[in-house]
Design an enzyme around this catalytic site. Structure first.
Site, PDB file in Angstrom:
ATOM      1  N   HIS A 162     146.020  -4.268   3.255  1.00 38.51           N
ATOM      2  CA  HIS A 162     146.692  -3.044   3.694  1.00 38.51           C
ATOM      3  C   HIS A 162     148.115  -3.314   4.205  1.00 38.51           C
ATOM      4  CE1 HIS A 162     144.967  -4.063   7.783  1.00 38.51           C
ATOM      5  NE2 HIS A 162     146.146  -3.604   8.159  1.00 38.51           N
ATOM      6  N   ASP A 192     139.753  -6.489   2.143  1.00 37.63           N
ATOM      7  CA  ASP A 192     141.068  -6.282   2.768  1.00 37.63           C
ATOM      8  C   ASP A 192     141.822  -7.596   2.928  1.00 37.63           C
ATOM      9  OD1 ASP A 192     143.173  -4.836   3.820  1.00 37.63           O
ATOM     10  OD2 ASP A 192     142.408  -4.893   5.871  1.00 37.63           O
ATOM     11  N   SER A 274     148.040  -7.273  12.078  1.00 38.64           N
ATOM     12  CA  SER A 274     147.267  -7.385  10.841  1.00 38.64           C
ATOM     13  C   SER A 274     147.789  -8.512   9.964  1.00 38.64           C
ATOM     14  CB  SER A 274     147.333  -6.081  10.053  1.00 38.64           C
ATOM     15  OG  SER A 274     146.409  -5.150  10.533  1.00 38.64           O
TER      16      SER A 274
END
Length: 323
Positions: A162, A192, A274
Site C-alpha cells: 500500500h 501487503d 508502513s
C-alpha cells in the site's frame, strides 16, 4: 488539605463525572450504567506541516480505513494503513541516539544487544519512500510517504504494497540524504508486501530474522518515518500477539483484502511507519510494520518477515508479479 469535590454539574472545573444521587428507596437496576458500545474511528488528517525552507506538506489524502477482526476473541475494531501523503521532499536526518543502553531477553538464540546498538546498526538501512501518484483521478491519484528497509547491498528494498500502490514515480531517500528513483519489482497484495529496487551498490542493509517462533512479550523495536517528517524514529515495545487477522480495504480497488498471520505490537506505529522494520532483541527484522488501530493506544500490526522472503527471492530472480 481539603480535596476539591464535584459541584454536581457536567461543567466541573475538576473534570469529575456527574453521578446522580439515588433516592432513599430505589431499584438498583435503574442506576446501572449501560455498557457503551465500542466505536473505533479513523484518525483525523493532521494539519499541513512545513518541511524545510519554503516547502509545505499537504494533509493526508491517502488513508485506507480498515475494518479489523482480531483473531483473539473475535473483537472488531477500526485500523488504518499507516501512510501519510506528501510531495517528495528531503526528510530530516535521524537525531543522534543518546538513550541509555538497555538489554532484554530474546528467543532467537543470538546474543542480546543494547537497544541503542540495535538502532544505530539498523537505522542506516531504513529508507523513506515517496509515491507521487499517477496523475489520474482515481483512488491511486494522490501522493504518499512510507518507509522501507534495504535488504541487499545492491538496492533491493522491502516495504508494504500500500506504500507504493499509488503508482507514478517512486523516490527513495536514504538515511544519509541521498535520493534514488525506485522501481517496483514485486508485489503481493494478499500479504501487503512489495519489493522496490534502486540502482546503487555498497548500501547498508538490515539483518533478516525468523518470525516463525515469536514469543508473546519479547522485545519489538520499530524504525521508520512517522508522518513522513521524523525520519529514523525509533520506538520500542513488545510482541503483543501473533496470528492476528484484519480485513483491509485495497487502496487501489477499494475491495476488501483479508490479511492473516500478523504480528501485533505495542511499539508506537504511526502514519509513515508502513514498510519499516520491526526488530527483535538480536537486531534482526521479524516483521514489516503495516497498520495501527486509530482509536486505541498500543495496537499495531506487522507482516511477519518470513511471509515476505518468498516474494524477495522471486524479485531477485526476476520472476515476481507486480500487480
Amino acid at each position: 488539605m481539603t480535596q476539591p469535590s464535584d459541584p454536581g454539574n457536567t461543567n466541573s472545573p475538576f473534570g469529575y463525572p456527574t453521578v446522580p444521587t439515588p433516592p432513599a428507596s430505589y431499584d438498583e437496576s435503574a442506576y446501572e450504567a449501560p455498557v457503551p458500545a465500542v466505536t473505533l474511528r479513523p484518525l483525523a488528517p493532521p494539519a499541513p506541516k512545513p518541511r524545510g525552507p519554503g516547502v509545505g506538506r499537504g494533509a493526508i489524502v491517502v488513508t485506507a480505513v480498515l475494518a479489523a477482526a482480531l483473531a483473539a476473541g473475535g473483537t472488531f475494531g477500526i485500523v488504518e494503513l499507516t501512510v501519510p501523503s506528501a510531495a517528495p521532499v528531503a526528510t530530516n536526518a535521524p537525531a543522534k541516539l543518546t538513550s541509555t543502553s538497555t538489554t532484554v531477553p530474546t528467543t532467537s538464540g543470538s546474543a542480546n544487544q543494547p537497544i541503542v546498538q540495535i538502532a544505530a546498526s539498523a537505522s542506516p538501512a531504513v529508507v523513506t519512500i515517496t509515491a507521487t501518484g499517477n496523475g489520474g483521478s482515481g483512488r491511486n491519484s494522490g501522493a504518499s510517504i512510507g518507509s522501507g528497509m534495504i535488504v541487499t547491498s545492491d538496492g533491493y528494498i522491502l516495504t508494504n504494497r500500500h506504500v507504493i500502490a499509488n503508482g507514478g514515480t517512486l523516490t527513495v531517500q536514504l538515511s544519509d540524504g541521498r535520493q534514488f528513483d525506485g522501481t517496483v519489482v514485486g508485489t503481493d497484495p494478499t500479504h501487503d508486501v512489495a519489493v522496490v529496487k534502486i540502482t546503487a551498490t555498497g548500501l547498508p542493509t538490515v539483518t533478516l530474522g525468523n518470525s516463525d517462533n515469536l514469543q508473546i512479550g519479547q522485545l519489538a523495536i520499530a524504525i521508520g518515518d512517522p508522518l513522513g517528517t521524523f525520519a529514523g524514529t525509533v520506538t520500542t515495545g513488545i510482541v503483543s500477539g501473533t496470528g492476528r487477522e484484519i480485513d483491509v480495504q485495497d487502496v487501489t480497488t477499494g475491495r476488501p483484502v483479508h490479511l492473516t498471520g500478523l504480528i501485533q505490537t505495542d511499539a508506537a506505529i504511526n502514519e509513515g511507519n508502513s514498510g519499516g522494520p520491526l526488530i527483535n532483541a538480536a537486531g534482526q527484522v521479524i516483521g514489516i510494520n503495516t497498520a495501527t488501530d486509530s482509536s486505541a493506544e498500543g495496537i499495531g500490526f506487522a507482516v511477519p518477515i518470513n511471509t515476505a522472503v518468498s516474494l524477495l527471492t522471486q524479485a531477485q530472480a526476476g520472476q515476481a508479479p507486480t500487480n
